[in-house]
Design a protein around this motif. Structure first.
Motif, short mmCIF file in Angstrom:
data_model
loop_
_atom_site.label_atom_id
_atom_site.label_comp_id
_atom_site.label_asym_id
_atom_site.label_seq_id
_atom_site.Cartn_x
_atom_site.Cartn_y
_atom_site.Cartn_z
N VAL B 346 6.90 2.18 -4.69
CA VAL B 346 5.52 1.96 -5.19
C VAL B 346 4.62 1.39 -4.08
N PRO B 347 5.03 0.30 -3.38
CA PRO B 347 4.17 -0.19 -2.29
C PRO B 347 3.98 0.84 -1.17
N PHE B 348 5.04 1.61 -0.88
CA PHE B 348 4.93 2.61 0.19
C PHE B 348 3.88 3.67 -0.18
N ARG B 366 0.61 -4.35 6.18
CA ARG B 366 1.89 -3.63 6.25
C ARG B 366 2.35 -3.34 4.82
N VAL B 367 3.32 -2.44 4.67
CA VAL B 367 3.86 -2.16 3.33
C VAL B 367 4.41 -3.45 2.73
N GLN B 368 5.07 -4.27 3.55
CA GLN B 368 5.66 -5.53 3.07
C GLN B 368 4.62 -6.49 2.55
N ASP B 369 3.37 -6.37 3.06
CA ASP B 369 2.32 -7.30 2.63
C ASP B 369 1.87 -7.01 1.19
N LEU B 370 2.25 -5.84 0.66
CA LEU B 370 1.82 -5.48 -0.70
C LEU B 370 2.71 -6.11 -1.77
N VAL B 371 3.80 -6.74 -1.36
CA VAL B 371 4.70 -7.37 -2.35
C VAL B 371 4.96 -8.83 -1.96
N ASP B 372 5.43 -9.58 -2.94
CA ASP B 372 5.84 -10.97 -2.69
C ASP B 372 7.29 -11.08 -3.14
N ALA B 417 7.54 -4.61 -13.66
CA ALA B 417 6.43 -3.65 -13.81
C ALA B 417 5.12 -4.32 -13.38
N PHE B 418 4.98 -5.61 -13.71
CA PHE B 418 3.79 -6.37 -13.32
C PHE B 418 3.70 -6.46 -11.79
N GLU B 419 4.85 -6.64 -11.14
CA GLU B 419 4.87 -6.72 -9.67
C GLU B 419 4.55 -5.36 -9.05
N TYR B 420 5.03 -4.26 -9.68
CA TYR B 420 4.67 -2.93 -9.18
C TYR B 420 3.16 -2.73 -9.30
N TRP B 421 2.63 -3.18 -10.44
CA TRP B 421 1.19 -3.03 -10.68
C TRP B 421 0.40 -3.82 -9.64
N ARG B 422 0.88 -5.04 -9.34
CA ARG B 422 0.21 -5.85 -8.33
C ARG B 422 0.25 -5.15 -6.96
N ALA B 423 1.38 -4.52 -6.65
CA ALA B 423 1.48 -3.79 -5.38
C ALA B 423 0.47 -2.65 -5.37
N TRP B 424 0.38 -1.94 -6.49
CA TRP B 424 -0.54 -0.80 -6.58
C TRP B 424 -2.00 -1.25 -6.48
#
Lengths: 105, 452
Positions: B346-348, B366-372, B417-424
């Motif tokens: 999802v972040p990618f 970076r892709v990594q910056d989209l997630v925690d 799912a909430f974390e995927y949404w945050r990444a998106w």
């Protein structure tokens, strides 16, 4: 006046591989770079064939190159031979990724 | 420029799939069905198909539409067909759920929903097979991941064909006469072809590309990879074929062949897991990202579930616990792997869609910056503990604890799912704008000596 090769390479540090999160120069994706008058010829690769970010990274190299004063044209040759490996990284990138320098390409 | 390597509808596939997963978990939490109930019970069929078609099939197809251009270096024949696939499968699934409900209430009109829904799912699957199969077949040389996915597709076609025959037998009067043996024993082999031949072999293929790619490990898997493909494909084919033929013509030889098939599958899984350990050990990237760290939970589930099946079969009590076994395959191995890999995919895809065109024009995250990762890690731990709890409750015969376990897994799914949404939504880069987008470099050190 055309910029120096070193100046162009320094500018290419602004382009990152989004997945590794590091600039493409230190990762070792640029195999060759020549500055001819007002154009740049870049020979480069990707970390893996079919990389989803391939088109974006190549467009990024083109865009960044064309933003260098004195450069009008950027030609990119994408090659897969020799294949990229983590050993192509510069010492600074290897240190960042904690990759042992085993000297094996 | 939008790259033709970017699958346009993959994120929508994931969103719909996650919704179906939560609905399926809701059905299990409601207590209307649980592993001790027959696999052929209507509500069990609803839950199982919400999980297999609604969640896992859509998840896998969405991922493959993005993944196939990566392993074949060829674009998909049609992006539009992928959307048609999604619509056909989701509508077909709704039809099938109505059809299963009709089995409960003996409603003749609703009963036709089952074959119609099943046919729609097949249309979606055929379109997907075209979109995925064409670039796969044109790819030369065909890599190990490509051959595993192609073998998985063959099992997918077998699964849906058996499924359609079962749907017709259950809903069209007169048809059951022709396939009565299939009705009696076919469900097990329909499930084996789907969960094993299709999902497991395809998941192995995808992981054989993604694991080395994201850990910077050697992609070449040598004889181990070949053994996984050949033993796995032969094992599943033998087990399914011998089982189906035995339904019509019981013969001792077929039982031996079926057992041999099971043994080959167990061997293939053992070699695969050993090879996964080799990939982790030979990786060049010291820090393992969360999606791979959490995937270890799914690999342990695969190994544990395989060992469990061997023990249950040895004791002759496999049939009594088949529901728990299927639950562990669905929730522990396949869903576990799916949820962990979504945390990277999802972040990618978000990065490609949102920031790809800014590359070279200014700073980008970076892709990594989209997630925690620290924020998301507990959800994976809770998920796998919840699955284990529910499985143990299934064995112990405690329906309430099983429901609580599935409830906890649903909570973890919502959290993820909430974390995927945050990444998106690129939530974290906005939250931490001061973080340098690219690791600082020292001019001059980046020049690659001797390569120009």
């Amino acid at each position: 006046m055309a910029p120096s090769r070193e100046a162009v390479l320094d500018a290419m540090h602004d382009v990152i591989d989004p997945e590794l999160g590091y600039n493409i120069v230190d990762i070792g994706l640029i195999y060759g770079l020549e500055v001819l008058d007002h154009s740049i010829q870049v020979t480069m690769t990707m970390t893996t064939p079919g990389c989803p970010a391939q088109d974006y990274i190549m467009a990024g190299v083109k865009d960044r190159g064309q933003r260098i004063p004195g450069i009008e044209n950027v030609d990119i040759a994408l090659v897969w031979d020799p294949p990229w490996s983590p050993q192509k990284m510069t010492p600074v990138a290897k240190e960042y990724f904690q990759i042992a320098d085993d000297g094996d390409d | 420029m939008i790259s033709n390597r970017l699958s346009r509808w993959t994120l929508l596939f994931f969103a719909v799939a996650l919704l179906n997963f939560l609905v399926a978990q809701g059905v299990l939490i409601s207590g209307l069905t649980w592993p001790a109930q027959s696999l052929s019970a209507p509500v069990t069929l609803i839950a199982v198909h919400l999980l297999t078609i609604g969640w896992l099939l859509l998840l896998m197809l969405g991922a493959l539409f993005q993944f196939i251009p990566v392993i074949t270096s060829r674009p998909l024949p049609s992006q539009t067909l992928t959307l048609v696939t999604l619509i056909a499968i989701e509508l077909g699934l709704i039809g099938m759920v109505c059809g299963f409900l009709a089995l409960n209430f003996a409603n003749a009109l609703l009963a036709h929903c089952l074959p119609v829904g099943g046919a729609l799912v097949i249309v979606g699957v055929l379109l997907a097979c075209y979109d995925i199969g064409v670039p796969l077949l044109k790819a030369r040389p065909m890599s190990l991941p490509a051959r595993l996915v192609l073998t998985g597709l063959a099992f997918l076609l077998l699964t849906v064909t058996l499924g359609l025959l079962l749907a017709l037998a259950l809903s069209v009067s007169g048809f059951a006469v022709y396939v009565a043996p299939l009705l009696a024993q076919g469900v097990a082999y329909h499930a084996l072809a789907g969960l094993g031949g299709w999902f497991t072999l395809t998941a192995m293929g995808v992981s054989y590309k993604l694991l080395p790619m994201f850990t910077l490990a050697p992609e070449e898997r040598g004889r181990a990879g070949e053994a996984v493909l050949q033993l796995g494909a032969t094992g599943f084919a033998l087990a399914v074929a011998a089982g189906l033929i035995r339904a019509w013509h019981p013969a001792p030889l077929l039982s031996i062949l079926s057992w041999l098939g099971d043994a080959l599958v167990a061997l293939a899984i053992g070699i695969y897991l050993w090879d996964v350990v080799r990939i982790f050990r030979s990786r060049k990237r010291a820090v393992i990202e969360l999606h791979n760290k959490a995937a270890v939970g799914a690999f342990i589930m695969l190994g544990g579930t395989t060992l469990l099946a061997i023990v249950l079969m040895s004791l002759g009590v496999f049939a009594a616990h088949v529901g728990v076994f299927v639950f562990l395959v669905l929730f522990g191995w396949l869903s576990g792997l799916g949820l962990t890999q979504l945390y990277k995919i999802v972040p990618f895809l978000t990065w490609l869609g949102r920031f790809g065109q800014q590359l070279g024009r200014g700073p980008v995250p970076r892709v990594q910056d989209l997630v925690d990762e620290a924020h998301s890690y507990p959800w994976f731990v809770i998920y796998f503990i919840a699955v284990l709890l529910a499985a143990l409750a299934g064995f112990a015969g405690s329906a309430f604890v099983f429901q609580a376990g599935v409830g906890l897994s649903a909570l973890a799914t919502i959290g993820l799912a909430f974390e995927y949404w945050r990444a998106w939504r690129a939530y974290y880069p906005r939250l931490r704008p001061s973080k340098p987008p690219v690791p600082p470099f020292k001019p001059g050190e980046g020049i690659i000596h001797g390569q120009h």
